[in-house]
Design a protein around this motif. Sequence first.
Motif, short mmCIF file in Angstrom:
data_model
loop_
_atom_site.label_atom_id
_atom_site.label_comp_id
_atom_site.label_asym_id
_atom_site.label_seq_id
_atom_site.Cartn_x
_atom_site.Cartn_y
_atom_site.Cartn_z
N ILE A 157 0.82 -1.21 0.00
CA ILE A 157 0.00 0.00 0.00
C ILE A 157 0.85 1.26 0.00
CG2 ILE A 157 -1.65 1.33 1.37
CD1 ILE A 157 -3.21 -1.09 1.90
N LEU B 268 1.61 1.69 -3.60
CA LEU B 268 0.41 2.05 -4.35
C LEU B 268 0.04 3.50 -4.10
CD1 LEU B 268 -1.83 -1.12 -3.92
CD2 LEU B 268 -1.02 -0.14 -6.08
N ARG C 205 -9.27 -4.15 3.29
CA ARG C 205 -7.95 -3.93 2.71
C ARG C 205 -7.92 -4.06 1.19
NH1 ARG C 205 -2.99 -5.35 1.49
NH2 ARG C 205 -1.27 -4.56 2.72
N GLU D 220 -6.75 -1.36 -1.77
CA GLU D 220 -5.71 -1.71 -2.74
C GLU D 220 -6.20 -1.56 -4.17
OE1 GLU D 220 -3.62 -5.37 -2.54
OE2 GLU D 220 -2.93 -5.04 -0.50
N GLU E 237 -4.81 1.16 -6.89
CA GLU E 237 -4.24 0.65 -8.15
C GLU E 237 -5.00 1.22 -9.35
OE1 GLU E 237 -3.42 -3.45 -8.13
OE2 GLU E 237 -2.86 -3.52 -10.26
#
Lengths: 175, 175
Positions: A24, A27, B141, B145, B149
Amino acid sequence: MTSHAAAEPIRTAITDEDGIDFAIIELFFFAYRDFTSDPDQILAEYGFGRAHHRVLHFVNRRPGLTVAELLDVLKITKQSLARVLKQLIDTDHIVQLQGPRDRRQRELYPTAKGRALALALARPQSRRIHAALEDSGATERAVIERFLEAMVNPELRAQIDIVPAKMSGKNHGDH
Amino acid sequence: MTSHAAAEPIRTAITDEDGIDFAIIELFFFAYRDFTSDPDQILAEYGFGRAHHRVLHFVNRRPGLTVAELLDVLKITKQSLARVLKQLIDTDHIVQLQGPRDRRQRELYPTAKGRALALALARPQSRRIHAALEDSGATERAVIERFLEAMVNPELRAQIDIVPAKMSGKNHGDH
DNA sequence: AAAATACGTCAATAGTGCTGACATAATTTC
DNA sequence: GAAATTATGTCAGCACTATTGACGTATTTT
């Protein structure tokens, strides 16, 4: 002193093994890099930079905020703001009005020109967000919002709530 | 041209009214501002800046990557990288090895010292992320993510997958 | 042998941030 | 009313990160 001419290279990649959430972290870096690249291109046409964008954004979000308040939100110094703010005023994107109660204060307001630019800068960012929300499961908007808000230092979260931002439902009758 | 001595101030706040997602735009700004503030304090002790952090991070994530690859990931120029990389090499955080196939290339590897610093810098960031995930509903989570992304330019997402990250729940079969 | 590539380096410049110092006007305090 | 404080503006100088352009060198490819 086994060898210091050239310390030993480590050939294995760092991973989440160490209990660190590199996934993360990385990211977040990539996401922010591309998130800011959209307005950067528009700003370049005006000879402006990211600092101008931030000032323009917050003046549009909180019309009438004072210089001191702006400094507090941006977390920069007066001198850093000075140049940027001056340019935005000189180019008629922002105007200063004398504070009504305290005449030492300068309340900052966007002009029509300033508002238009703020919108133009936000548009590609909003599109990107919109697309990302769809790609990641549309309905999760609240989750993303809560996560981002939780990433902000608790003592600074007050700054967020100042904004007449999201009344969740999106209908904010009048103000 | 009603008045140009001082263009009219707009006194209403810009909101999501215009179809722009200002709420998340602003949250993203605040979140990233505080996200980077943690390592900034550590870096200051070394006389390093954010540029050093980014280089150190990616060299630890992809040991052996070349200068050209690093430039591509960071999206900066060779000259910008030069000073920063030199300092990291001079201080024994990173070492260069001649490329095995192409001897023109310099493969970059972290030293034990460089790895330790990378971990020290990532630790507070990871803690912040961990706390934010809990505050916003732990199990989400994967949603975060996917969102982050999806915020990255599609053509640049390949950079993410290079990492031997976590083969957790993301199916990056082929694309 | 020539061209292209990977990298290093030098010079110059821009944008954004910093600190410190000082000036002005307005408000608050005594 | 004089003094202290506050809000803002400005000047001078510095640091970091980024930029572009140019040139050199070693190496690989054509």
